[in-house]
Enzyme design. Structure first.
Site, PDB file in Angstrom:
ATOM      1  N   GLU A 143       0.815  -1.218   0.000  1.00 44.79           N
ATOM      2  CA  GLU A 143       0.000   0.000   0.000  1.00 44.79           C
ATOM      3  C   GLU A 143       0.853   1.275   0.000  1.00 44.79           C
ATOM      4  O   GLU A 143       0.825   2.058   0.955  1.00 44.79           O
ATOM      5  CB  GLU A 143      -0.970   0.002   1.191  1.00 44.79           C
ATOM      6  N   GLU A 296      -6.573  -8.006  -0.823  1.00 39.60           N
ATOM      7  CA  GLU A 296      -6.878  -8.048   0.614  1.00 39.60           C
ATOM      8  C   GLU A 296      -8.293  -7.559   0.865  1.00 39.60           C
ATOM      9  O   GLU A 296      -8.705  -6.531   0.321  1.00 39.60           O
ATOM     10  CB  GLU A 296      -6.006  -7.054   1.399  1.00 39.60           C
TER      11      GLU A 296
HETATM   12  C1  GAL Z   1      -4.457  -3.291   4.966  1.00 40.92           C
HETATM   13  C2  GAL Z   1      -2.966  -3.485   5.040  1.00 40.92           C
HETATM   14  C3  GAL Z   1      -2.639  -4.687   5.890  1.00 40.92           C
HETATM   15  C4  GAL Z   1      -3.369  -4.598   7.196  1.00 40.92           C
HETATM   16  C5  GAL Z   1      -4.830  -4.474   6.941  1.00 40.92           C
HETATM   17  C6  GAL Z   1      -5.597  -4.348   8.233  1.00 40.92           C
HETATM   18  O1  GAL Z   1      -4.812  -2.053   4.439  1.00 40.92           O
HETATM   19  O2  GAL Z   1      -2.399  -3.687   3.771  1.00 40.92           O
HETATM   20  O3  GAL Z   1      -1.248  -4.737   6.124  1.00 40.92           O
HETATM   21  O4  GAL Z   1      -2.920  -3.483   7.903  1.00 40.92           O
HETATM   22  O5  GAL Z   1      -5.091  -3.329   6.188  1.00 40.92           O
HETATM   23  O6  GAL Z   1      -6.660  -5.160   8.284  1.00 40.92           O
END
Ligand code: GAL
Ligand code: ZN
Length: 644
Positions: A143, A296
């Site tokens: 990110e 994700e």
């Molecule tokens: C995302 C991030 C992950 C983790 C997640 C939290 O945005 O890439 O590393 O922090 O959020 O659930």
């Protein structure tokens, strides 16, 4: 094959757990694990001393289990030894405060020491794993988005500005530095935007955001190139973040990645989550030119502002299939196993603290089966949309400046609202990017919310689109300025005045929540404008208030198409009514007609995905979709082929 898996952090666990992980992954049908995102301090515990043994074992174990790997470069979180050796590579915020290590993203992307260290660790990983049989893709960093305003960044910013503006006169003009005696007489006088006594210069702020996006992209590209060089067969990506804070222009970044990978976390626990999911997926597909990958999302939780909401049974499945229906080549989650500690110790996981004997893990097992049965979707055509909405990161950033006419201006909110109205009207929707694209294809209708900055080229492309028969719906705050935030003179909405056949001479921002009625029954709840028609016909008038009797919504026939102007902030229902009307005129068809309001249909390739967002079963022709459930059937004919 559709990807199914997520972030896996074996470095947080003793090795005994790894075998269980792989066994559970196999049980759930997980076929990909993202490894190594935050493992720099485990891979290089001290400068130049590498420990790859554990990662070798993890990759081999996954490979033996038939699980592919998205191998990350760990550069989003430099280890403490790095920051202590290079305090100058720690980010400095707008107040000039240098941040310290102890969280993540503590780096300055312009720092030569950071860049060299990032290349070094990425290069080591490339050398060692580029031909590992488990490697499916490279996942660079995490990110991208860290913001730094240090002196090193200042120098990089000036280099970028020289390239963009050529000379200081051009910069002074573009930034209107004649205002408040800000004229620069040497490049060295220009700083990154830092805290100022009073309002800062919006063109300066916007150029900094563009610079930062390019600077971060430079960091990505140099890692990508060395990973590619090690094995050109392996695709390279990085996970784009969606949400309220976004420092990079993903429409531009998309050209530099092999696969557009997106992280998405809806923040509304109610039915809004499904609308957010559709929005995020449609936007991601736009960036990816039709294909993308959900890298994700939270399997069992929705992070609302300030509270974590446990997803209801079936919601993991419904959300995952919504991304897939909208073109994702799989469904991946953050994360595999919930951690025992660390900053995100209560964050979402497929294997929660309670273990695999849990609703989330059971649902994951069933979902894995569903996705296996849908493997042909992976190669199916993306959903075909006949309507589109514009997205433009620089307009968003420009509308975050201080000194705007209303504190209620909300670019992201306006774009989401336009998408939501089309979603509720059951129209499959794409996104288009006037900041990077030169044409708008064959869409029957394009909605343009708050497109504040418009270049001459983009304005010409819109003109050609309408002249050739397109239907354009432009909302207030569009076309106002040139890309450097210089206002287009002669009346708003500047760049669109001619095709819209209107001239706006005054804004009357109303507090959001105000009730504004139009003479045809439409209602608005923010912002009104004094519109003069110059060729357009008036569709509705303001029925009361300071502009009673003046045009509120107009339509202009232009070439073979039409251009609508919406000068006020319509409520959700009214915007849906209006856009449905324009869509009908434009000949845009919903995916299925006659659907109950709570049922959503998405067509991808030959499959029709039916989502029931309601609380009672819904009858859709020959299929009953259970409350909160999904049914998938052939779009051509025949019975349901998969179940959720
Ligand atoms: C995302 C991030 C992950 C983790 C997640 C939290 O945005 O890439 O590393 O922090 O959020 O659930
Ligand atoms: Zn810096």
């Amino acid at each position: 094959m559709l990807f199914f898996g997520g972030d896996y952090n074996p470095e947080q666990w003793p090795e005994e757990v790894w075998a269980e992980d792989v066994a559970l992954m196999r049980r759930a049908g997980v076929n990909i694990a993202t490894v190594g995102v935050f493992s720099w301090s485990n891979l290089e515990p001290e400068r130049g001393r590498y420990e790859f043994g554990w990662l070798d074992r993890v990759l081999d174990l996954l490979h033996a289990g038939g699980i592919k790997v998205a191998l990350a470069t760990p550069t989003a979180s430099p280890p403490p030894w790095f920051s202590l050796a290079h305090p100058e590579a720690l980010p400095v915020n707008a107040d000039g405060v240098r941040l310290t290590h102890g969280s993540r993203d503590t780096y300055c992307v312009s720092s030569p020491a950071y860049r060299a260290a990032a290349r070094e660790i990425a290069g080591r990983l490339a050398e060692r794993y580029a031909h590992h049989p488990a490697l499916a893709m490279w996942h660079v960093h995490n990110e991208y988005g860290t913001d730094c305003r240090c002196d090193v960044t200042a120098a990089a910013f000036r280099t970028w500005l020289r390239k963009k503006h050529g000379d200081l006169d051009a910069l002074n003009e573009a930034w209107t530095t004649a205002f408040w005696s800000q004229r620069y007489s040497a490049w060295e006088q220009i700083m990154p935007p830092r805290t100022t006594q009073y309002l800062s210069n919006p063109a300066h702020a916007l150029d900094f955001r563009r610079f930062l996006s390019d600077e971060l992209l430079g960091g990505f590209v140099e890692q990508r190139d060395l990973l590619r060089a090690a094995n050109p067969e392996v695709p390279v990506t990085t996970n784009f973040v969606q949400g309220g804070w976004v420092s990079v222009d993903h429409a531009r970044w998309a050209e530099e990645v092999d696969i557009v990978a997106v992280d998405h976390y809806p923040d509304d626990a109610g039915p809004g989550a499904e609308e957010e999911t559709a929005f995020a997926a449609d936007l991601a597909r736009g960036w990816g030119g039709g294909s993308w990958l959900l890298m994700e999302t939270g399997p069992n939780l929705i992070y609302t502002r300030g509270r974590m909401h446990a997803k209801e049974p079936g919601r993991l499945t419904a959300h995952s299939l919504s991304y897939v229906a909208r073109g994702s080549s799989g469904a991946m989650y953050f994360q595999w196993r919930q951690p025992r500690g660390g900053a995100e110790l209560f964050h979402s996981a497929l294997v929660p603290h309670a273990g695999p004997d849990t609703p989330v893990f059971r649902e994951a097992v069933a979902l894995g089966r569903t996705l296996r049965n849908l493997s042909e979707v992976a190669t199916a055509d993306p959903p075909a949309a006949s309507v589109a909405v514009t997205w433009d990161a620089p307009s968003w950033w420009a509308l975050q400046a201080p000194g705007l006419p209303s504190k209620d201006i909300d670019y992201l909110g306006a774009v989401r609202q336009a998408h939501r109205a089309l979603f509720r009207a059951k129209l499959q929707t794409d996104f288009v990017f006037p900041g990077v694209a030169t044409g708008f294809g064959d869409y029957a209708m394009i909605v343009v919310p708050h497109l504040y900055l418009v270049s001459d080229e983009a304005a010409a492309a819109f003109r050609d689109y309408v002249a050739a028969g397109g239907h354009l719906v432009v909302t207030y705050l569009s076309g106002i300025a040139e890309p450097d935030t210089r206002i287009r003179l002669g009346g708003y909405p500047g760049a669109f005045r001619e095709i819209l056949g209107v001239r706006v001479v005054e804004w009357h921002p109303q507090p959001s929540g105000t009730t504004i009625t139009l003479d045809d029954g439409l209602t608005a709840d923010r912002w009104i404008e004094r519109v003069e028609t110059a060729g357009a016909e008036t569709i509705s008038l303001y029925a009361g208030g300071p502009l009673a009797g003046a045009p509120a919504v107009t339509r202009n026939r232009y070439g073979s198409g039409s251009a609508w102007y919406v000068s006020t902030g319509l409520t959700d229902d009214s915007l849906q009514t209006l856009l449905s009307r324009v869509a009908r005129e434009a000949g845009a068809e919903p995916v299925l007609t006659g659907l109950p309001p709570e049922v959503e249909a998405v067509r991808r390739g030959d499959l029709l995905f039916l989502f029931n967002h309601g609380s009672v079963p819904a009858d859709v022709g020959d299929v009953v979709v259970p409350a909160g459930g999904v049914r998938i059937r052939s779009a051509v004919e025949g019975p349901a082929v998969g179940r959720g």
